[in-house]
Design a protein around this motif. Structure first.
Motif, PDB file in Angstrom:
ATOM      1  N   THR A  15       0.835  -1.189   0.000  1.00 18.62           N
ATOM      2  CA  THR A  15       0.000   0.000   0.000  1.00 18.62           C
ATOM      3  C   THR A  15       0.874   1.245   0.000  1.00 18.62           C
ATOM      4  O   THR A  15       1.705   1.407   0.886  1.00 18.62           O
ATOM      5  N   PRO A  16       0.697   2.122  -0.986  1.00 17.38           N
ATOM      6  CA  PRO A  16       1.500   3.355  -0.999  1.00 17.38           C
ATOM      7  C   PRO A  16       1.144   4.264   0.170  1.00 17.38           C
ATOM      8  O   PRO A  16       0.020   4.223   0.694  1.00 17.38           O
ATOM      9  N   ALA A  17       2.090   5.056   0.599  1.00 19.78           N
ATOM     10  CA  ALA A  17       1.870   5.965   1.725  1.00 19.78           C
ATOM     11  C   ALA A  17       0.720   6.921   1.456  1.00 19.78           C
ATOM     12  O   ALA A  17       0.005   7.310   2.361  1.00 19.78           O
ATOM     13  N   THR A  18       0.529   7.291   0.207  1.00 19.19           N
ATOM     14  CA  THR A  18      -0.546   8.234  -0.129  1.00 19.19           C
ATOM     15  C   THR A  18      -1.925   7.590  -0.058  1.00 19.19           C
ATOM     16  O   THR A  18      -2.927   8.275  -0.172  1.00 19.19           O
ATOM     17  N   ALA A  19      -2.005   6.284   0.146  1.00 17.57           N
ATOM     18  CA  ALA A  19      -3.291   5.590   0.241  1.00 17.57           C
ATOM     19  C   ALA A  19      -3.874   5.643   1.647  1.00 17.57           C
ATOM     20  O   ALA A  19      -4.942   5.097   1.888  1.00 17.57           O
ATOM     21  N   LEU A  20      -3.172   6.281   2.564  1.00 15.31           N
ATOM     22  CA  LEU A  20      -3.654   6.352   3.938  1.00 15.31           C
ATOM     23  C   LEU A  20      -5.011   7.028   4.023  1.00 15.31           C
ATOM     24  O   LEU A  20      -5.904   6.573   4.710  1.00 15.31           O
ATOM     25  N   GLY A  21      -5.192   8.119   3.311  1.00 21.69           N
ATOM     26  CA  GLY A  21      -6.471   8.822   3.351  1.00 21.69           C
ATOM     27  C   GLY A  21      -6.582   9.706   4.565  1.00 21.69           C
ATOM     28  O   GLY A  21      -5.603  10.038   5.222  1.00 21.69           O
ATOM     29  N   LEU A  37     -12.470   0.345  16.076  1.00 18.79           N
ATOM     30  CA  LEU A  37     -11.013   0.208  16.144  1.00 18.79           C
ATOM     31  C   LEU A  37     -10.521  -1.221  15.924  1.00 18.79           C
ATOM     32  O   LEU A  37      -9.379  -1.430  15.542  1.00 18.79           O
ATOM     33  N   LEU A  38     -11.380  -2.189  16.163  1.00 17.18           N
ATOM     34  CA  LEU A  38     -10.965  -3.592  16.018  1.00 17.18           C
ATOM     35  C   LEU A  38     -11.413  -4.207  14.693  1.00 17.18           C
ATOM     36  O   LEU A  38     -11.544  -5.417  14.580  1.00 17.18           O
ATOM     37  N   GLY A  39     -11.656  -3.350  13.706  1.00 17.53           N
ATOM     38  CA  GLY A  39     -11.927  -3.873  12.375  1.00 17.53           C
ATOM     39  C   GLY A  39     -13.352  -3.746  11.887  1.00 17.53           C
ATOM     40  O   GLY A  39     -13.685  -4.265  10.833  1.00 17.53           O
ATOM     41  N   GLY A  40     -14.201  -3.083  12.638  1.00 19.92           N
ATOM     42  CA  GLY A  40     -15.596  -2.919  12.231  1.00 19.92           C
ATOM     43  C   GLY A  40     -15.761  -2.100  10.963  1.00 19.92           C
ATOM     44  O   GLY A  40     -16.758  -2.223  10.259  1.00 19.92           O
ATOM     45  N   TRP A  41     -14.787  -1.282  10.669  1.00 17.59           N
ATOM     46  CA  TRP A  41     -14.763  -0.498   9.433  1.00 17.59           C
ATOM     47  C   TRP A  41     -13.505  -0.936   8.687  1.00 17.59           C
ATOM     48  O   TRP A  41     -12.429  -0.373   8.877  1.00 17.59           O
ATOM     49  N   PRO A  42     -13.592  -1.943   7.836  1.00 15.50           N
ATOM     50  CA  PRO A  42     -12.401  -2.525   7.223  1.00 15.50           C
ATOM     51  C   PRO A  42     -11.558  -1.560   6.388  1.00 15.50           C
ATOM     52  O   PRO A  42     -10.369  -1.800   6.203  1.00 15.50           O
ATOM     53  N   LEU A  44     -10.937   1.569   7.216  1.00 19.12           N
ATOM     54  CA  LEU A  44     -10.348   2.584   8.093  1.00 19.12           C
ATOM     55  C   LEU A  44      -8.848   2.314   8.241  1.00 19.12           C
ATOM     56  O   LEU A  44      -8.436   1.221   8.605  1.00 19.12           O
ATOM     57  N   ARG A  45      -8.041   3.312   7.923  1.00 22.38           N
ATOM     58  CA  ARG A  45      -6.585   3.166   7.984  1.00 22.38           C
ATOM     59  C   ARG A  45      -5.942   3.996   9.084  1.00 22.38           C
ATOM     60  O   ARG A  45      -4.839   3.729   9.510  1.00 22.38           O
ATOM     61  N   SER A  46      -6.627   5.042   9.531  1.00 21.21           N
ATOM     62  CA  SER A  46      -6.031   5.939  10.514  1.00 21.21           C
ATOM     63  C   SER A  46      -7.129   6.507  11.403  1.00 21.21           C
ATOM     64  O   SER A  46      -8.125   7.025  10.903  1.00 21.21           O
ATOM     65  N   ALA A  47      -6.940   6.397  12.714  1.00 19.65           N
ATOM     66  CA  ALA A  47      -7.938   6.904  13.659  1.00 19.65           C
ATOM     67  C   ALA A  47      -7.245   7.504  14.872  1.00 19.65           C
ATOM     68  O   ALA A  47      -6.173   7.053  15.274  1.00 19.65           O
ATOM     69  N   VAL A  48      -7.873   8.520  15.441  1.00 18.16           N
ATOM     70  CA  VAL A  48      -7.403   9.157  16.667  1.00 18.16           C
ATOM     71  C   VAL A  48      -8.558   9.127  17.651  1.00 18.16           C
ATOM     72  O   VAL A  48      -9.680   9.492  17.310  1.00 18.16           O
ATOM     73  N   VAL A  49      -8.283   8.663  18.860  1.00 14.49           N
ATOM     74  CA  VAL A  49      -9.314   8.650  19.897  1.00 14.49           C
ATOM     75  C   VAL A  49      -9.148   9.913  20.728  1.00 14.49           C
ATOM     76  O   VAL A  49      -8.099  10.149  21.319  1.00 14.49           O
ATOM     77  N   TRP A  50     -10.202  10.717  20.743  1.00 15.76           N
ATOM     78  CA  TRP A  50     -10.190  11.970  21.510  1.00 15.76           C
ATOM     79  C   TRP A  50     -10.514  11.701  22.966  1.00 15.76           C
ATOM     80  O   TRP A  50     -11.514  11.080  23.286  1.00 15.76           O
ATOM     81  N   LEU A  51      -9.654  12.183  23.863  1.00 23.86           N
ATOM     82  CA  LEU A  51      -9.923  12.104  25.300  1.00 23.86           C
ATOM     83  C   LEU A  51     -10.161  13.483  25.902  1.00 23.86           C
ATOM     84  O   LEU A  51     -10.549  13.587  27.057  1.00 23.86           O
ATOM     85  N   GLU A  52      -9.939  14.519  25.121  1.00 30.79           N
ATOM     86  CA  GLU A  52     -10.062  15.865  25.685  1.00 30.79           C
ATOM     87  C   GLU A  52     -11.093  16.702  24.938  1.00 30.79           C
ATOM     88  O   GLU A  52     -12.249  16.695  25.298  1.00 30.79           O
TER      89      GLU A  52
END
Length: 67
Positions: A15-21, A37-42, A44-52
């Protein structure tokens, strides 16, 4: 081809780096956070969990517990 794609090609990555999205920002209080986060959205390549900022002040302990 971008420099990042060439670097991935040299390393033998499929996968090319530009395919991250785009990165998906998820509040920690989201009810289906683990599923997402455990694959429910196959695709999905990048996610951030907001705590603040993405979580109300009075819900932050709950958000941490969801992790």
């Amino acid at each position: 081809m971008s420099a990042a794609d060439r670097a991935h090609q040299i390393k033998g990555l499929d996968t090319p780096a530009t395919a991250l999205g785009a990165t998906l920002y998820l509040p920690a209080t989201r009810g289906d956070l683990a599923v997402v986060l455990l694959g429910g959205w196959p695709n999905l390549r990048s996610a951030v969990v907001w705590l603040e900022d993405g979580v109300r002040t009075d819900a932050r302990l709950y958000g941490r517990a969801c992790l």
